[in-house]
Design a protein around this motif. Structure first.
Motif, PDB file in Angstrom:
ATOM      1  N   ILE A  44       0.850  -1.194   0.000  1.00  0.00           N
ATOM      2  CA  ILE A  44       0.000   0.000   0.000  1.00  0.00           C
ATOM      3  C   ILE A  44       0.882   1.240   0.000  1.00  0.00           C
ATOM      4  O   ILE A  44       0.679   2.162  -0.782  1.00  0.00           O
ATOM      5  CB  ILE A  44      -0.948   0.019   1.227  1.00  0.00           C
ATOM      6  CG1 ILE A  44      -1.983  -1.107   1.137  1.00  0.00           C
ATOM      7  CG2 ILE A  44      -1.641   1.372   1.352  1.00  0.00           C
ATOM      8  CD1 ILE A  44      -2.800  -1.288   2.401  1.00  0.00           C
ATOM      9  N   TYR A  49      -1.335  -0.656  -4.954  1.00  0.00           N
ATOM     10  CA  TYR A  49      -2.782  -0.836  -5.063  1.00  0.00           C
ATOM     11  C   TYR A  49      -3.439   0.424  -5.619  1.00  0.00           C
ATOM     12  O   TYR A  49      -3.377   1.480  -5.028  1.00  0.00           O
ATOM     13  CB  TYR A  49      -3.397  -1.175  -3.704  1.00  0.00           C
ATOM     14  CG  TYR A  49      -3.060  -2.572  -3.250  1.00  0.00           C
ATOM     15  CD1 TYR A  49      -3.828  -3.653  -3.662  1.00  0.00           C
ATOM     16  CD2 TYR A  49      -1.962  -2.812  -2.441  1.00  0.00           C
ATOM     17  CE1 TYR A  49      -3.515  -4.936  -3.270  1.00  0.00           C
ATOM     18  CE2 TYR A  49      -1.641  -4.095  -2.040  1.00  0.00           C
ATOM     19  CZ  TYR A  49      -2.415  -5.151  -2.457  1.00  0.00           C
ATOM     20  OH  TYR A  49      -2.100  -6.425  -2.064  1.00  0.00           O
ATOM     21  N   ILE A  70      -6.512   3.022   2.156  1.00  0.00           N
ATOM     22  CA  ILE A  70      -5.495   3.127   1.110  1.00  0.00           C
ATOM     23  C   ILE A  70      -5.441   4.548   0.558  1.00  0.00           C
ATOM     24  O   ILE A  70      -4.352   5.088   0.324  1.00  0.00           O
ATOM     25  CB  ILE A  70      -5.765   2.094  -0.002  1.00  0.00           C
ATOM     26  CG1 ILE A  70      -5.497   0.691   0.548  1.00  0.00           C
ATOM     27  CG2 ILE A  70      -4.899   2.362  -1.233  1.00  0.00           C
ATOM     28  CD1 ILE A  70      -5.943  -0.437  -0.351  1.00  0.00           C
ATOM     29  N   CYS A  74      -2.090   6.833   0.546  1.00  0.00           N
ATOM     30  CA  CYS A  74      -1.569   7.366  -0.718  1.00  0.00           C
ATOM     31  C   CYS A  74      -1.488   8.889  -0.683  1.00  0.00           C
ATOM     32  O   CYS A  74      -0.493   9.472  -1.157  1.00  0.00           O
ATOM     33  CB  CYS A  74      -2.450   6.918  -1.894  1.00  0.00           C
ATOM     34  SG  CYS A  74      -2.263   5.162  -2.264  1.00  0.00           S
TER      35      CYS A  74
END
Length: 79
Positions: A44, A49, A70, A74
């Motif tokens: 991650i 992903y 996630i 990010c």
């Protein structure tokens, strides 16, 4: 008489983490999702992903929870 505009108070980060889940069914997902995240966290953080798919109705909520997690990772890592 002056009219007051409504305001929204922002929650502090400590208030967000202390929020209690009120639905038992959602609260029961906490441990399994933690286990999944622990296993895939390095991927991650590296941005591997880009898409999470829940393939049936019982996978929709866990997929949405993982999606939110996630997304936050990010954004924090600038991905």
């Amino acid at each position: 008489m002056p009219v007051e505009s409504p305001t929204i108070e922002k929650e502090s980060s400590s208030e967000k983490t202390e929020r209690k889940v009120e639905l038992k069914e959602i609260a029961e997902l906490e441990e399994p999702i933690k286990k999944i995240i622990e296993k895939i966290l390095p991927r991650i953080e590296s941005g591997d992903y880009g898409l999470i798919v829940g393939d049936d109705s019982s996978g929709r909520i866990p997929a949405r929870i993982l999606e939110g997690f996630i997304k936050r990772i990010c954004e924090a890592n600038g991905l």
